[in-house]
Enzyme design. Structure first.
Site: not given
Ligand code: LLP
Length: 437
Positions: A290, A359
């Site tokens: 992602g 806030c």
């Molecule tokens: N697949 C699964 C099962 C996941 O849980 C996630 C991310 C991804 C793929 C994608 O991961 P990436 O390639 O984006 O690292 N809100 C947090 C990140 C939470 C990620 C949750 N799962 C942040 O802003 O750092």
């Protein structure tokens, strides 16, 4: 300049996707999310190509949780990507955009019955099952439809990467998945025995914003060990392996993330070496990036407003967004870099702290950054905000969420409208006894 997406024009303005960011701010207002469409496409292609060059059968699935809108789904379909979803809302968005259902993977540690029904009825390609209870529920719902749900089991591989504890997922004490040591074998047997389920493979994901490739290698090896164990103990050869996402990106000029190509090389060679050790046929490989696809491609533009000097301590400069538009600094202590978009080539002259307008004392976007002297009306660009910013935006303080713009080759296309005051009230209801006029 930070990365090759950015340049400056003759006015000294920051340019992305051939568009002058100061003009974008004037045209669409601020705060504004701006994403470089070509950069997103390029990252999709780099995943596709680098995996395909190293391994026979691969499919990257974009992790929708990092950024999902209808336009993004169309772009992904055009690029031939699959899509990882985690909710009925994400599935619905993809279907609305005409994204092919069979290329959708559906995750979640607590999927509702309604969400599972939507997935089954719309023909979602794979459901990733997280628990025994869900195996039973899914079996029931699929059987009732006379269908066989194609599933993966989510494995917790007990690999802990070095990242913020909130975004680690593969450690032993995690709410996700079946433990690799003592739970997955039973889950495989159950999945094979229940009606209405077709066990296609295994899934794991160890965390996010991972800058060292070693844990990815360990995870790939652990999963091939497991495939071999399943072949021996349950007598089935599972043909698909989904290794999740997690590759990190540059947030600060000093960050040195591995390239997509390096990541692809490491996981595919780990798989090939481990599979050869057991004489196991290579499973189809899926990954779910992602952040590394969309994160570097996005910025948030703000207008600079008031400032406050705490004598001898620090100078706060406030912008018109903050934790409601860009939550990661407040939630994870995440650190960011910024440019003054209307004077991007001016040297830094003072150290300031960039505050949001919510806030909340914790609403600080950047603590201590050296920038040219800021004035009310300047446009500030927060960098690398393409992933987990728009998707984690909120209406706290009843701020409307910003618009989102795709830029490419000098054109800017609005892909999400800015929320209006009317939007903010659109779901509010006034019961009769509370109606005052
Ligand atoms: N697949 C699964 C099962 C996941 O849980 C996630 C991310 C991804 C793929 C994608 O991961 P990436 O390639 O984006 O690292 N809100 C947090 C990140 C939470 C990620 C949750 N799962 C942040 O802003 O750092």
């Amino acid at each position: 300049m930070f990365n090759n997406l950015f340049s400056s024009n003759e006015k000294g303005h920051l340019v992305i996707g051939g568009c002058d960011t100061v003009e974008l701010a004037a045209q669409f207002g601020t705060p504004l999310y701006v994403l470089d469409e070509n950069a997103i496409r390029e990252n999709c292609r780099r995943y596709k190509q680098s995996l395909a060059q190293n391994y026979p059968d691969t499919m990257p699935a974009f992790a929708g949780k990092s950024f999902l809108t209808k336009a993004m789904c169309s772009l992904l379909a055009q690029e031939g990507m699959a899509l990882d979803t985690v909710s009925g809302g994400e599935i619905y968005t993809a279907l609305q955009a005409g994204f092919p259902a069979e290329k959708i993977i559906f995750h979640g540690n607590n999927k509702s019955e309604a969400e599972i029904n939507l997935a089954l009825d719309s023909g979602v390609g794979r459901l990733v099952v997280d628990s025994t209870a869900e195996l039973h529920l899914l079996s029931q719902l699929a059987t009732a439809r006379d269908k066989a749900a194609a599933i993966y089991l989510r494995v917790n591989p007990a690999v802990t990467p070095d990242t913020h504890s909130y975004i680690q997922t593969g450690q032993v004490d995690s709410k996700f998945g079946f433990a690799i040591d003592d739970q997955i074998d039973e889950a495989v047997k159950l999945a094979l025995s229940l009606p209405g389920l077709s066990l296609m493979g295994l899934h794991c994901h160890i965390g996010s914003q991972i800058l060292d490739l070693t844990p990815f290698r360990k995870m790939a090896e652990a999963m091939v060990d497991l495939l071999n164990r399943v072949r021996q103990d349950a007598g089935v050869l599972l043909g698909e392996l989904d290794l999740g996402g997690g590759l990190g990106i540059r947030y600060l000029p000093t960050d040195q993330p591995p390239a997509i190509e390096d990541y692809a090389q490491v996981i595919t060679s780990a798989l090939k070496e481990s599979a050869a050790k057991y004489n196991l046929p290579l499973p189809k490989l899926l990954v779910e990036p992602g952040r590394s696809i969309v994160g570097p491609a996005g910025i948030t533009l703000f207008t600079v407003g008031s400032e406050k000097e705490v004598t001898g301590v620090r100078k706060y400069v406030a912008v018109d967004g903050g934790m409601t538009t860009d939550l990661r600094p407040a939630l994870y202590d995440a650190r960011y870099h910024a440019f003054v978009a209307n004077r991007v080539n001016e040297p830094a002259t003072e150290k300031v702290t960039i505050a949001g307008k919510a806030c909340e004392s914790g609403d600080i976007l950047i603590k201590d950054i050296e920038l040219p002297k800021l004035h009310r009306g300047d446009i500030l660009a927060l960098l690398a905000t393409g992933a987990y910013h728009y998707s984690m935006a909120s209406n706290y303080n009843r701020f409307g969420r910003p618009a989102v713009v795709f830029v490419r080759d000098g054109d800017a296309n609005l892909i999400v409208n800015r929320e209006t005051y009317a939007d903010l009230c659109s779901n509010d209801l006034l019961p009769a006894h509370l109606q005052t006029k």
